[in-house]
Scaffold this motif. Structure first.
Motif, PDB file in Angstrom:
ATOM      1  N   ALA A 169     -35.999 -22.103  38.311  1.00  0.00           N
ATOM      2  CA  ALA A 169     -35.476 -23.444  38.023  1.00  0.00           C
ATOM      3  C   ALA A 169     -33.931 -23.590  38.603  1.00  0.00           C
ATOM      4  CB  ALA A 169     -35.367 -23.478  36.530  1.00  0.00           C
ATOM      5  N   HIS A 170     -33.170 -22.463  38.583  1.00  0.00           N
ATOM      6  CA  HIS A 170     -31.971 -22.681  39.227  1.00  0.00           C
ATOM      7  C   HIS A 170     -31.435 -21.079  39.744  1.00  0.00           C
ATOM      8  CE1 HIS A 170     -31.341 -21.009  34.821  1.00  0.00           C
ATOM      9  NE2 HIS A 170     -30.523 -19.952  35.591  1.00  0.00           N
ATOM     10  N   VAL A 171     -30.371 -21.235  40.690  1.00  0.00           N
ATOM     11  CA  VAL A 171     -30.050 -20.038  41.419  1.00  0.00           C
ATOM     12  C   VAL A 171     -29.461 -19.012  40.578  1.00  0.00           C
ATOM     13  CG1 VAL A 171     -28.403 -19.683  43.531  1.00  0.00           C
ATOM     14  CG2 VAL A 171     -29.723 -22.033  43.026  1.00  0.00           C
ATOM     15  N   HIS A 172     -29.452 -18.118  40.960  1.00  0.00           N
ATOM     16  CA  HIS A 172     -29.000 -16.677  40.529  1.00  0.00           C
ATOM     17  C   HIS A 172     -28.494 -15.862  41.561  1.00  0.00           C
ATOM     18  CE1 HIS A 172     -32.313 -17.391  37.393  1.00  0.00           C
ATOM     19  NE2 HIS A 172     -31.207 -17.330  36.731  1.00  0.00           N
ATOM     20  N   THR A 217     -41.854 -10.848  40.418  1.00  0.00           N
ATOM     21  CA  THR A 217     -42.644 -10.299  39.290  1.00  0.00           C
ATOM     22  C   THR A 217     -41.948  -9.233  38.243  1.00  0.00           C
ATOM     23  OG1 THR A 217     -43.900  -9.079  40.814  1.00  0.00           O
ATOM     24  CG2 THR A 217     -44.756 -11.298  40.141  1.00  0.00           C
ATOM     25  N   MET A 218     -41.510  -8.201  39.348  1.00  0.00           N
ATOM     26  CA  MET A 218     -40.860  -6.944  38.703  1.00  0.00           C
ATOM     27  C   MET A 218     -41.667  -6.397  37.569  1.00  0.00           C
ATOM     28  SD  MET A 218     -37.805  -6.716  40.303  1.00  0.00           S
ATOM     29  CE  MET A 218     -36.380  -6.211  39.266  1.00  0.00           C
ATOM     30  N   GLU A 219     -42.586  -5.653  37.841  1.00  0.00           N
ATOM     31  CA  GLU A 219     -43.449  -4.867  36.904  1.00  0.00           C
ATOM     32  C   GLU A 219     -43.391  -3.579  37.277  1.00  0.00           C
ATOM     33  OE1 GLU A 219     -47.241  -6.281  37.708  1.00  0.00           O
ATOM     34  OE2 GLU A 219     -46.969  -8.535  36.476  1.00  0.00           O
ATOM     35  N   GLY A 220     -43.683  -2.812  36.212  1.00  0.00           N
ATOM     36  CA  GLY A 220     -43.613  -1.175  36.266  1.00  0.00           C
ATOM     37  C   GLY A 220     -42.232  -0.670  36.290  1.00  0.00           C
ATOM     38  N   ASP A 221     -42.168   0.733  36.878  1.00  0.00           N
ATOM     39  CA  ASP A 221     -40.911   1.265  37.111  1.00  0.00           C
ATOM     40  C   ASP A 221     -40.225   1.131  38.260  1.00  0.00           C
ATOM     41  OD1 ASP A 221     -39.075   3.313  36.958  1.00  0.00           O
ATOM     42  OD2 ASP A 221     -40.239   4.988  36.883  1.00  0.00           O
ATOM     43  N   ILE A 222     -39.193   0.062  37.850  1.00  0.00           N
ATOM     44  CA  ILE A 222     -38.238  -0.262  39.291  1.00  0.00           C
ATOM     45  C   ILE A 222     -37.636   0.748  39.735  1.00  0.00           C
ATOM     46  CG2 ILE A 222     -36.642  -1.884  39.807  1.00  0.00           C
ATOM     47  CD1 ILE A 222     -39.009  -2.923  39.003  1.00  0.00           C
ATOM     48  N   ILE A 224     -28.845 -14.062  46.564  1.00  0.00           N
ATOM     49  CA  ILE A 224     -28.793 -15.181  46.104  1.00  0.00           C
ATOM     50  C   ILE A 224     -29.976 -16.072  46.342  1.00  0.00           C
ATOM     51  CG2 ILE A 224     -27.147 -17.227  45.836  1.00  0.00           C
ATOM     52  CD1 ILE A 224     -24.809 -15.119  46.626  1.00  0.00           C
ATOM     53  N   GLN A 225     -30.542 -16.390  45.220  1.00  0.00           N
ATOM     54  CA  GLN A 225     -31.566 -17.069  45.386  1.00  0.00           C
ATOM     55  C   GLN A 225     -32.272 -17.623  43.926  1.00  0.00           C
ATOM     56  OE1 GLN A 225     -35.455 -15.314  47.102  1.00  0.00           O
ATOM     57  NE2 GLN A 225     -34.547 -13.364  46.825  1.00  0.00           N
ATOM     58  N   ARG A 226     -33.337 -18.470  44.138  1.00  0.00           N
ATOM     59  CA  ARG A 226     -34.065 -19.009  42.883  1.00  0.00           C
ATOM     60  C   ARG A 226     -35.135 -18.248  42.514  1.00  0.00           C
ATOM     61  NH1 ARG A 226     -35.458 -24.799  42.269  1.00  0.00           N
ATOM     62  NH2 ARG A 226     -35.670 -25.322  44.455  1.00  0.00           N
ATOM     63  N   LEU A 227     -34.804 -16.900  42.045  1.00  0.00           N
ATOM     64  CA  LEU A 227     -35.894 -16.219  41.425  1.00  0.00           C
ATOM     65  C   LEU A 227     -35.471 -15.814  40.151  1.00  0.00           C
ATOM     66  CD1 LEU A 227     -37.265 -13.810  44.434  1.00  0.00           C
ATOM     67  CD2 LEU A 227     -38.273 -16.058  43.414  1.00  0.00           C
ATOM     68  N   ASP A 228     -36.539 -15.808  39.042  1.00  0.00           N
ATOM     69  CA  ASP A 228     -36.230 -15.027  37.784  1.00  0.00           C
ATOM     70  C   ASP A 228     -37.300 -14.353  37.234  1.00  0.00           C
ATOM     71  OD1 ASP A 228     -35.410 -14.535  35.171  1.00  0.00           O
ATOM     72  OD2 ASP A 228     -34.345 -16.432  34.976  1.00  0.00           O
ATOM     73  N   PRO A 229     -37.453 -13.225  37.568  1.00  0.00           N
ATOM     74  CA  PRO A 229     -38.801 -12.447  37.199  1.00  0.00           C
ATOM     75  C   PRO A 229     -38.996 -12.160  35.697  1.00  0.00           C
ATOM     76  CG  PRO A 229     -36.920 -11.015  38.146  1.00  0.00           C
ATOM     77  CD  PRO A 229     -36.861 -12.396  38.351  1.00  0.00           C
ATOM     78  N   LEU A 230     -37.887 -12.378  34.890  1.00  0.00           N
ATOM     79  CA  LEU A 230     -38.066 -12.178  33.539  1.00  0.00           C
ATOM     80  C   LEU A 230     -38.715 -13.568  32.847  1.00  0.00           C
ATOM     81  CD1 LEU A 230     -36.340  -9.412  33.838  1.00  0.00           C
ATOM     82  CD2 LEU A 230     -35.427  -9.808  31.708  1.00  0.00           C
ATOM     83  N   VAL A 231     -37.750 -14.318  32.995  1.00  0.00           N
ATOM     84  CA  VAL A 231     -37.987 -15.807  32.210  1.00  0.00           C
ATOM     85  C   VAL A 231     -39.000 -16.471  32.854  1.00  0.00           C
ATOM     86  CG1 VAL A 231     -36.748 -17.958  31.288  1.00  0.00           C
ATOM     87  CG2 VAL A 231     -35.640 -16.004  31.184  1.00  0.00           C
ATOM     88  N   GLU A 232     -39.028 -16.437  34.146  1.00  0.00           N
ATOM     89  CA  GLU A 232     -39.988 -17.276  35.045  1.00  0.00           C
ATOM     90  C   GLU A 232     -40.973 -16.300  36.050  1.00  0.00           C
ATOM     91  OE1 GLU A 232     -38.356 -21.699  35.642  1.00  0.00           O
ATOM     92  OE2 GLU A 232     -36.819 -20.238  36.199  1.00  0.00           O
ATOM     93  N   PRO A 233     -41.363 -15.433  35.518  1.00  0.00           N
ATOM     94  CA  PRO A 233     -42.391 -14.326  36.572  1.00  0.00           C
ATOM     95  C   PRO A 233     -43.032 -15.294  37.244  1.00  0.00           C
ATOM     96  CG  PRO A 233     -42.915 -14.297  34.214  1.00  0.00           C
ATOM     97  CD  PRO A 233     -41.703 -15.183  34.294  1.00  0.00           C
ATOM     98  N   SER A 234     -43.360 -14.817  38.590  1.00  0.00           N
ATOM     99  CA  SER A 234     -44.135 -15.431  39.717  1.00  0.00           C
ATOM    100  C   SER A 234     -43.865 -16.921  39.802  1.00  0.00           C
ATOM    101  CB  SER A 234     -45.659 -15.365  39.087  1.00  0.00           C
ATOM    102  OG  SER A 234     -46.052 -14.044  38.800  1.00  0.00           O
ATOM    103  N   ARG A 235     -43.069 -17.393  39.167  1.00  0.00           N
ATOM    104  CA  ARG A 235     -42.610 -18.782  39.689  1.00  0.00           C
ATOM    105  C   ARG A 235     -41.727 -18.904  41.014  1.00  0.00           C
ATOM    106  NH1 ARG A 235     -39.911 -23.697  36.173  1.00  0.00           N
ATOM    107  NH2 ARG A 235     -39.651 -25.103  37.956  1.00  0.00           N
TER     108      ARG A 235
END
Length: 347
Positions: A41-44, A55-60, A26-37
């Motif tokens: 903007a908000h908690v997920h 970032t979430m690139e390649g074959d996860i 549970i933290q403020r990361l969004d590798p799709l909409v805001e990659p590398s930021r």
């Protein structure tokens, strides 16, 4: 739709997965909409494999070493915004999540699922798998549904797959609304996210993370409409159910009857609910399941052999990721993380 009745009649249903995933972060990361930021903007609240990062690139599916999902071959990541309770004194507290029906503890002395949500992969509906071949997602595939910028009732109603249920009991289904319930819910609020199931067959993603997909969802677990020629490939119908335990705040509800619940991007209407998905099943495991005639636990569960491998709740709960963003998201907060200057969507 009262699909729970159909759920127990598993003999007439085929090729559908329903499984729990405990919380991985549970933290403020969004590798799709805001990659590398860092932070986003908000908690997920995120479930799934421990390859989740900014970032979430390649074959996860080949990057993770553990998963919080019941199926050990599923290293996908699934996430939504977090729900908060706003006290009359202006402070906020994260609303806890609890396991869905039939997906709790494995026994009296076994650990319970740590928050998280329920994930579905269905083919048609809960009465038939239909006559279409279902193509599993490819490595690198990702998509979103909904938008935090939706701030009108008409905008919310235009997405029948994004709904809420005011739970009278843990088994309550039906009575879905496009906005937050307007009265206290005896067993909490269930947030529902149905993703589109028609793919263009070419792009693993698109600039808006949605254009490569087309939704024919009718709401609930009803049979979706046929795919258009622009998006001809039928993929599994993914859905999330998150059980938010709003009952822990029953003695602190506003005296004026107003809604005290907010999404983490400052939305107390519920119109902007949204969700993200990054595919991460190993090898051909998801395609094997879609080609099978299994239903829910018969696809594989502890103590029951199936086409998929499973793990215990204890092992699900052990998996986690290192927190990239260090901030309090759980205590009583004077403001929601990242929302000091954000626009507030309220009634």
């Amino acid at each position: 739709m009262q699909w729970f009745i159909l759920l127990v009649q598993a003999g007439v249903s085929y090729a559908a997965l329903r499984f729990a995933c405990s919380t991985v972060s549970i933290q403020r990361l969004d590798p799709l909409v805001e990659p590398s930021r860092i932070p986003s903007a908000h908690v997920h609240q995120i479930v799934g494999g421990n390859a989740f990062n900014a970032t979430m690139e390649g074959d996860i599916g080949e990057q993770g070493t553990c998963t919080t999902c019941a199926y050990t071959e599923d290293f996908s990541n699934y996430w939504t915004a977090v729900m908060y309770f706003r006290h009359e004194n202006g402070s906020y507290k994260r609303v806890p999540q609890y396991p869905n029906a039939q997906l709790g503890t494995e026994g009296r002395d076994a650990p319970d699922i740590n928050g998280g949500m329920t994930i579905y992969y269905t083919q048609k509906d809960f009465t038939s798998n239909g006559d279409q071949y279902i193509t599993a997602f490819k490595p690198g595939f990702r998509m979103t549904v909904g938008s935090p910028t939706t701030n009108t009732l008409a905008g919310a109603e235009a997405h029948p797959g994004l709904r809420y249920t005011c739970l009278q009991t843990i088994l309550t289904r039906g009575s879905e609304t496009p906005d937050f319930p307007q009265k206290p819910c005896p067993a909490g609020i269930m947030a529902i996210h149905h993703f589109p199931a028609c793919w263009d067959g070419k792009n693993l993603d698109s600039p808006d993370h949605q254009s490569h997909m087309y939704s024919t969802t009718k709401g609930g677990f009803q049979e979706a409409g046929p795919c258009p020629s622009s998006h001809p490939v039928r993929v599994p119908q993914i859905a999330y159910e998150t059980m938010w335990d709003t009952t822990v705040f029953k003695d602190m509800l506003p005296k004026d009857g107003s809604n005290p619940f907010f999404w983490s991007y400052m939305d107390s209407l519920g119109y902007g609910t949204h969700a993200d998905y990054v595919f991460g099943w190993k090898g051909d495991s998801l395609q094997r399941a879609m080609n099978d005639s299994c239903m829910f636990h018969k696809c594989g569960s502890p103590g029951m052999q199936g086409v998929l491998k499973t793990q215990s709740v204890a092992d699900m709960n052990k998996c986690s990721v290192t927190e990239t963003v260090t901030e309090d998201t759980d205590g009583w907060l004077t403001e929601l993380p990242g929302q000091m200057t954000a626009k507030r969507f309220t009634a």
